[in-house]
Design a protein around this motif. Structure first.
Motif, PDB file in Angstrom:
ATOM      1  N   VAL A  41      42.279   0.961 -18.153  1.00 29.72           N
ATOM      2  CA  VAL A  41      40.834   0.772 -18.033  1.00 29.72           C
ATOM      3  C   VAL A  41      40.265   0.204 -19.334  1.00 29.72           C
ATOM      4  N   HIS A  42      40.731   0.722 -20.461  1.00 26.54           N
ATOM      5  CA  HIS A  42      40.232   0.215 -21.738  1.00 26.54           C
ATOM      6  C   HIS A  42      40.653  -1.226 -21.957  1.00 26.54           C
ATOM      7  N   ASP A  43      41.965  -1.484 -21.843  1.00 24.51           N
ATOM      8  CA  ASP A  43      42.481  -2.816 -22.157  1.00 24.51           C
ATOM      9  C   ASP A  43      42.170  -3.842 -21.072  1.00 24.51           C
ATOM     10  N   GLY A  44      42.024  -3.384 -19.846  1.00 19.89           N
ATOM     11  CA  GLY A  44      41.783  -4.320 -18.759  1.00 19.89           C
ATOM     12  C   GLY A  44      40.332  -4.495 -18.383  1.00 19.89           C
ATOM     13  N   LEU A  45      39.466  -3.550 -18.785  1.00 14.87           N
ATOM     14  CA  LEU A  45      38.073  -3.625 -18.365  1.00 14.87           C
ATOM     15  C   LEU A  45      37.099  -3.581 -19.549  1.00 14.87           C
ATOM     16  N   ILE A  46      37.149  -2.515 -20.329  1.00 11.60           N
ATOM     17  CA  ILE A  46      36.147  -2.337 -21.386  1.00 11.60           C
ATOM     18  C   ILE A  46      36.282  -3.392 -22.486  1.00 11.60           C
ATOM     19  N   ALA A  47      37.481  -3.565 -23.032  1.00 13.26           N
ATOM     20  CA  ALA A  47      37.659  -4.522 -24.133  1.00 13.26           C
ATOM     21  C   ALA A  47      37.328  -5.953 -23.710  1.00 13.26           C
ATOM     22  N   PRO A  48      37.826  -6.450 -22.566  1.00 11.27           N
ATOM     23  CA  PRO A  48      37.438  -7.818 -22.169  1.00 11.27           C
ATOM     24  C   PRO A  48      35.939  -7.965 -21.914  1.00 11.27           C
ATOM     25  N   LEU A  49      35.320  -6.913 -21.372  1.00  9.27           N
ATOM     26  CA  LEU A  49      33.883  -6.984 -21.132  1.00  9.27           C
ATOM     27  C   LEU A  49      33.106  -7.067 -22.442  1.00  9.27           C
ATOM     28  N   VAL A  50      33.496  -6.280 -23.425  1.00  8.40           N
ATOM     29  CA  VAL A  50      32.831  -6.330 -24.734  1.00  8.40           C
ATOM     30  C   VAL A  50      33.054  -7.697 -25.387  1.00  8.40           C
ATOM     31  N   ILE A  51      34.260  -8.225 -25.273  1.00  7.96           N
ATOM     32  CA  ILE A  51      34.546  -9.552 -25.838  1.00  7.96           C
ATOM     33  C   ILE A  51      33.716 -10.622 -25.137  1.00  7.96           C
ATOM     34  N   ALA A  52      33.601 -10.530 -23.813  1.00 12.71           N
ATOM     35  CA  ALA A  52      32.811 -11.512 -23.058  1.00 12.71           C
ATOM     36  C   ALA A  52      31.337 -11.442 -23.452  1.00 12.71           C
ATOM     37  N   ILE A  53      30.802 -10.252 -23.582  1.00 11.50           N
ATOM     38  CA  ILE A  53      29.399 -10.103 -23.983  1.00 11.50           C
ATOM     39  C   ILE A  53      29.183 -10.637 -25.394  1.00 11.50           C
ATOM     40  N   ALA A  54      30.127 -10.368 -26.284  1.00 14.30           N
ATOM     41  CA  ALA A  54      30.018 -10.893 -27.647  1.00 14.30           C
ATOM     42  C   ALA A  54      30.086 -12.411 -27.654  1.00 14.30           C
ATOM     43  N   ALA A  55      30.946 -12.996 -26.817  1.00 23.72           N
ATOM     44  CA  ALA A  55      31.046 -14.450 -26.739  1.00 23.72           C
ATOM     45  C   ALA A  55      29.763 -15.067 -26.178  1.00 23.72           C
ATOM     46  N   LEU A  56      29.194 -14.426 -25.157  1.00 23.50           N
ATOM     47  CA  LEU A  56      27.931 -14.923 -24.598  1.00 23.50           C
ATOM     48  C   LEU A  56      26.801 -14.808 -25.622  1.00 23.50           C
ATOM     49  N   ALA A  57      26.785 -13.721 -26.351  1.00 20.40           N
ATOM     50  CA  ALA A  57      25.754 -13.561 -27.378  1.00 20.40           C
ATOM     51  C   ALA A  57      25.915 -14.609 -28.472  1.00 20.40           C
ATOM     52  N   ALA A  58      27.157 -14.887 -28.862  1.00 21.80           N
ATOM     53  CA  ALA A  58      27.402 -15.909 -29.884  1.00 21.80           C
ATOM     54  C   ALA A  58      26.985 -17.280 -29.383  1.00 21.80           C
ATOM     55  N   ALA A  59      27.250 -17.562 -28.112  1.00 20.26           N
ATOM     56  CA  ALA A  59      26.851 -18.841 -27.537  1.00 20.26           C
ATOM     57  C   ALA A  59      25.329 -18.977 -27.493  1.00 20.26           C
ATOM     58  N   ALA A  60      24.633 -17.847 -27.349  1.00 23.84           N
ATOM     59  CA  ALA A  60      23.173 -17.857 -27.330  1.00 23.84           C
ATOM     60  C   ALA A  60      22.588 -17.834 -28.740  1.00 23.84           C
ATOM     61  N   GLY A  61      23.447 -17.765 -29.747  1.00 19.10           N
ATOM     62  CA  GLY A  61      22.979 -17.775 -31.122  1.00 19.10           C
ATOM     63  C   GLY A  61      22.682 -16.395 -31.688  1.00 19.10           C
ATOM     64  N   LEU A  62      23.061 -15.342 -30.987  1.00 22.36           N
ATOM     65  CA  LEU A  62      22.835 -13.987 -31.467  1.00 22.36           C
ATOM     66  C   LEU A  62      24.065 -13.471 -32.205  1.00 22.36           C
ATOM     67  N   ARG A  63      23.835 -12.659 -33.202  1.00 16.31           N
ATOM     68  CA  ARG A  63      24.953 -12.023 -33.909  1.00 16.31           C
ATOM     69  C   ARG A  63      25.148 -10.643 -33.314  1.00 16.31           C
ATOM     70  N   LEU A  64      26.305 -10.415 -32.751  1.00 20.16           N
ATOM     71  CA  LEU A  64      26.602  -9.133 -32.114  1.00 20.16           C
ATOM     72  C   LEU A  64      27.780  -8.511 -32.848  1.00 20.16           C
ATOM     73  N   ARG A  65      27.461  -7.862 -33.952  1.00 24.21           N
ATOM     74  CA  ARG A  65      28.506  -7.260 -34.774  1.00 24.21           C
ATOM     75  C   ARG A  65      28.178  -5.808 -35.038  1.00 24.21           C
ATOM     76  N   GLY A  66      29.167  -5.071 -35.441  1.00 20.57           N
ATOM     77  CA  GLY A  66      28.990  -3.703 -35.894  1.00 20.57           C
ATOM     78  C   GLY A  66      28.357  -2.776 -34.883  1.00 20.57           C
ATOM     79  N   VAL A  67      27.138  -2.366 -35.142  1.00 23.26           N
ATOM     80  CA  VAL A  67      26.457  -1.350 -34.346  1.00 23.26           C
ATOM     81  C   VAL A  67      26.248  -1.782 -32.896  1.00 23.26           C
ATOM     82  N   PRO A  68      25.754  -2.981 -32.602  1.00 23.66           N
ATOM     83  CA  PRO A  68      25.613  -3.351 -31.186  1.00 23.66           C
ATOM     84  C   PRO A  68      26.946  -3.377 -30.435  1.00 23.66           C
ATOM     85  N   ARG A  69      27.986  -3.838 -31.083  1.00 17.09           N
ATOM     86  CA  ARG A  69      29.298  -3.855 -30.438  1.00 17.09           C
ATOM     87  C   ARG A  69      29.794  -2.427 -30.213  1.00 17.09           C
ATOM     88  N   ALA A  70      29.569  -1.567 -31.176  1.00 17.09           N
ATOM     89  CA  ALA A  70      29.946  -0.159 -31.010  1.00 17.09           C
ATOM     90  C   ALA A  70      29.153   0.484 -29.876  1.00 17.09           C
TER      91      ALA A  70
END
Length: 134
Positions: A41-70
């Motif tokens: 569940v972690h490696d197949g669902l949670i981690a890819p979802l967090v990576i996808a959200i971070a990638a979308l945020a980066a594409a939108a010009g937002l910095r998603l590091r540290g506390v928001p990612r946590a």
């Protein structure tokens, strides 16, 4: 360095105790299946979802590091823990089995994570602006 050996030794003792308890179970393999499910569940669902959200945020010009990612990881973990009660069948023969309003409580936990994260990021941004003005 001595501290590390002490903590490591305590960990080994606790693992041995857990292993002894595990061997007392009638079907110890079920615990292994449950643990493997958690990894999947972690490696197949949670981690890819967090990576996808971070990638979308980066594409939108937002910095998603540290506390928001946590916060996203905490929200995902809370959701995984809450899935069994949230997906329970409609009526339960024993009312004491799942007596709480789990949907409401899960939503409150998600709101708490969002509010605390937003407040922390906002306060930190205000402090940075104040420091730049000086």
């Amino acid at each position: 360095m001595t501290y590390r050996y002490l903590v490591g030794g305590c960990g080994v003792v606790l693992m041995a105790f857990g292993g002894a308890l595990l061997l007392e179970l009638p079907e110890p393999w079920r615990v292994g299946v449950w643990l493997a499910g958690g990894v999947l569940v972690h490696d197949g669902l949670i981690a890819p979802l967090v990576i996808a959200i971070a990638a979308l945020a980066a594409a939108a010009g937002l910095r998603l590091r540290g506390v928001p990612r946590a916060a996203l990881i905490v929200a995902g973990s809370l959701t995984v823990i809450a899935v069994p009660p949230l997906l329970r069948p409609g009526g339960v023969a024993n009312a004491s089995v799942l007596p709480l309003d789990y949907t409401r409580n899960w939503l409150l936990a998600m709101a708490a994570v969002a509010v605390i994260t937003t407040a922390y990021v906002g306060v930190r941004a205000c402090l940075r602006r104040a420091a730049r003005r000086r």
